[in-house]
Design an enzyme around this catalytic site. Sequence first.
Site, mmCIF file in Angstrom:
data_model
loop_
_atom_site.group_PDB
_atom_site.id
_atom_site.type_symbol
_atom_site.label_atom_id
_atom_site.label_comp_id
_atom_site.label_asym_id
_atom_site.label_seq_id
_atom_site.Cartn_x
_atom_site.Cartn_y
_atom_site.Cartn_z
ATOM 1 C CG LEU A 102 -1.845 -1.051 1.406
ATOM 2 C CD1 LEU A 102 -2.753 -1.116 2.489
ATOM 3 C CD2 LEU A 102 -2.883 -0.929 -0.002
ATOM 4 N N GLY A 103 2.033 1.190 0.551
ATOM 5 C CA GLY A 103 2.912 2.253 0.677
ATOM 6 C C GLY A 103 4.034 2.062 1.485
ATOM 7 N N GLY B 152 6.882 3.696 4.635
ATOM 8 C CA GLY B 152 7.237 5.198 5.452
ATOM 9 C C GLY B 152 8.639 4.796 6.088
ATOM 10 N N GLY B 153 8.666 5.495 7.229
ATOM 11 C CA GLY B 153 10.249 5.316 7.640
ATOM 12 C C GLY B 153 10.228 4.214 8.464
ATOM 13 C CG PHE B 154 7.948 0.739 11.386
ATOM 14 C CD1 PHE B 154 8.691 0.849 12.477
ATOM 15 C CD2 PHE B 154 7.333 -0.571 10.961
ATOM 16 C CE1 PHE B 154 8.531 -0.187 13.553
ATOM 17 C CE2 PHE B 154 7.396 -1.686 11.786
ATOM 18 C CZ PHE B 154 8.023 -1.572 12.966
ATOM 19 C CE LYS C 209 3.619 1.612 11.344
ATOM 20 N NZ LYS C 209 3.810 3.007 11.826
ATOM 21 C CG ASP D 272 6.678 11.972 11.788
ATOM 22 O OD1 ASP D 272 7.099 13.089 10.956
ATOM 23 O OD2 ASP D 272 6.922 10.648 11.170
#
Length: 967
Positions: free
Chosen positions: A636-637, A639-641, A658, A756
Amino acid sequence: MSSLIATGWWHACAQSARSGMERSTMAARWWLLLLIGLAAAAAGVVRGQGGAPDTTGFINIDCGLPEKSRYVDDVTKLKFTSDEAFTDGAGTIHNVSADYATASTTTDRSLYTVRSFPDGARNCYTLPSVVPGSKYLVRARFMYGNYDGLSKPPAFDLYLGVNFWQTVTVPSADWLGIAEVIAVVPDDSVQVCLANTGAGTPFISGLDLRPLANSLYQQANATQGLVLVDRRNFGVGGNATAGGVRYPDDTYDRVWLPWSNPPAEWSDISTTEKVQNTIAGLFDVPSVVMQTAITTRNSSKPIQVSWDTHPNHDYPDPGMFFTFYVSELELLTGNAVRQFNISVNGIIWTKQPYKPVYLSTDSLYNAAPHRSYSRYNFSLYAAGNSTLPPILNAVEVFSVVSTGNVGTDAQDVSAITSIKARYQVKKGWAGDPCAPKNLAWNGISCSYGISTPPRITSLNMSYSGLSGDISSYFANLKEIKYLDLSNNNLTGSIPIVLSQLQFLTVLDLTGNQLNGSIPSALLKRSQDGGLTLWYGNNPNLCSNSSSCQLPQKKSNSMIAVYVAVPVVVIGAVAVLLLFLIKKNEAKGSVKPHILGSGLPSHSQNGSEHTSLQQLHNRQFTYKDLAVITNNFQRVLGRGGFGPVYDGFLKDGTHVAVKVRGESSDQGYTEFLSEAQTLTKIHHKNLVALIGYCKEGDYLALVYEHMSEGTLEDKLRGKGSNTRSLTWKQRLRIVLDSAQGLEYLHKACSPRFVHRDVKSSNILLNANFEAKVADFGLTKAFKCDNDTHVSTIRVVGTRGYLAPEYVTTYLVTEKIDIYSFGVVLLEVVTGQPHILKCPEPVSIIQWTQQRLSRGNIEDVVDTRMQGDHYDINGVWKVVDVALKCTAQDAKQRPTMTNVVSQLKECLELEENRFREDLSDTYVTGSSIDRNSSYSTYATELSQGSTTFEMEHNLRKMPKRDIGLPTLR
């Protein structure tokens, strides 16, 4: 505006409106006007009964008047003082030539002397006792008068603080000029600076400061100021003495000049009756100005007036504001009707006829600046059913300048100013140290951040005649990298506080009279290679051979022993821990179950185990997640994680998984923080945690699925549905997000700061309801009385970080508010938080620069073309955004206040009328004083950031202000 505003007051306006008029005749009459005096002061308060208006806050300066001299102006009775205390001793004073200091030229005493500035690129006046965030009128006066005997009138630039004001071009020795600007002053003082452009020596005759009510001149706000082009009082013929209106009739000491040499077809009308100012809160026009007007002798003839624009190097296409003040002065009887329209350059401005009200002030104006022409020709002509010709009482014309540039960091300014005073520096240091870049102080280099004030990074004071000890103020330049104090006469020891300058890489102390030893901290940094230190040619420094050396290091053999022993011990412990972990894992795989019912330990320590036991969500194994995500098939995308995968639970629940990536710089700490946080908070506008996985080094979090992705993607047109968000959808999204953050800040116990907040961390579900996500960096306050949390490093996303967080590491709720302000600007503009145009620039600066042109359409997302929306709501959201991103955290609102403001914006949008208004002008009398928008107008007038207002409450489609038909 390549020439001074006064060119518009005394010359250009009259010339542009009445071509062919003789300049000498007009000039002579304007010289006579100065019998009134051009110095004075208006406090912006209501006129008292039986006395003159209060002059509190007025500053009246006669430049070049001998020190400690004072006098009272014969006409206005205002007290004038010498400028000596305002200039820091710079410049020289002169008397103008006797040929010009006469009654035939001017009787204004303040024009008989000048102060010139032959030295330095910039010289400044500092006007104190200013209320930060308040609105002021600043006026500078000029008469060259051949004071230097050279008969060479100069040209130079004016600055209001760090923002360009205008260019002063002196055409002749007898020319009297005025530069006037209306602006919001952010600090407790304001500087007026004269910059040498190489076209002659800058000079000034007088300087005035006048406080204004914040509700006046709504087009002047935190990011833009208004430079006066013309201010006219009609209906007094060519009698300058009778027609010039200023203090005390005008409580703000604005000067209303008559229109000299009116055309023969004009007719003057007047009344002795008081004209009521029903729009005083917006346009406080004196009654004496409104008691006179012009009309035409023939009802079929229009009133025609015109103004030229004056481009300059900073504003080649200046935006213009026009305000027409109208009141009916004749009591109409029978079938008499007075209605008229206005056209600009032959194009209709008013789509429906305007009818003035008897003895009541009204205004017609463009709410956003117009920049389509180099010359604006206005015609006021009778409507078809009108039996009487048009009428006009007064006019104000302004051009727009940006006031959005920020000055150097306050701590750096304080430090360098103290250094300047300590050593009596004579290097032409005047104004702001770093801004604007082309006028930065000699010997100083600065860094210019995207969303932070400039910082001093280099200071060269070599060969500057410094004496005495090295001031501790140098240690307050916290971001300095290069400090050169060489070849002076500095004495005493090297202060140890210099070692606290963590970014210092070069320190040159060569060629002084320093004594003692070098602080060990500086020596160590020098020996480690982090600091280049020069200190030669100081006869008394390091006179003891060992005073400039660090203590001898231990022998290599001893170092080997010291290092080897702990290494062996640590290695043994590590092997033992690894054996225990492997043995524990061999007992069997982890079964999915509810936490709190015998959770097996995967922890590396007891505290981790305890923290995970506090979670009350579902635990998954790696195999479970592989099934849920169909072997992690759809991303889906990222991120930083790490990546986020699409998935479904057995009961059909749609989820997002995630997973911590191998290259992620976020680890177990952020994972645990997010999991713990989400078990403590429950709100409809915060993403819900369904479960987690912690299997060995494998970390994952399972959330509710948000089918419409991130707000960032929607604003940039990414994803399967590229249709742009409507304004109403955008308002709902930011309101939802603000409510989620308000819950974190106020309703949680303990309270949380997200740290954030950004558009990619705001997720949307199928109904476009917004929820704040990603709580890995969240910090909790220990108790309700805590005001901040101190951290050891800055975390978050560049471009969203509050400036005080970057410099102090202190976490407060205001850093979330700053970040949310950036998100608001993204929502309005559709632009990313950092743009490349072509150099990187923050969306804050980009917005401020465009708003300085005054037209909201310059910043509104072009993808909303054709979308009808309430323009007042757009302005208000921008206003809220810029307040949220104020440099001073104390000036930012709370999230509760932001929620309240956004609710009002949404209400404006939901309640707006569906019909399209054809009128392109605005009338001041059309305000509904009982409406919610009137409340907003009051808030704007009281706030530190004000924006132009639309005063017709029948809501309009997108293109409805700022003379749109002229585009």
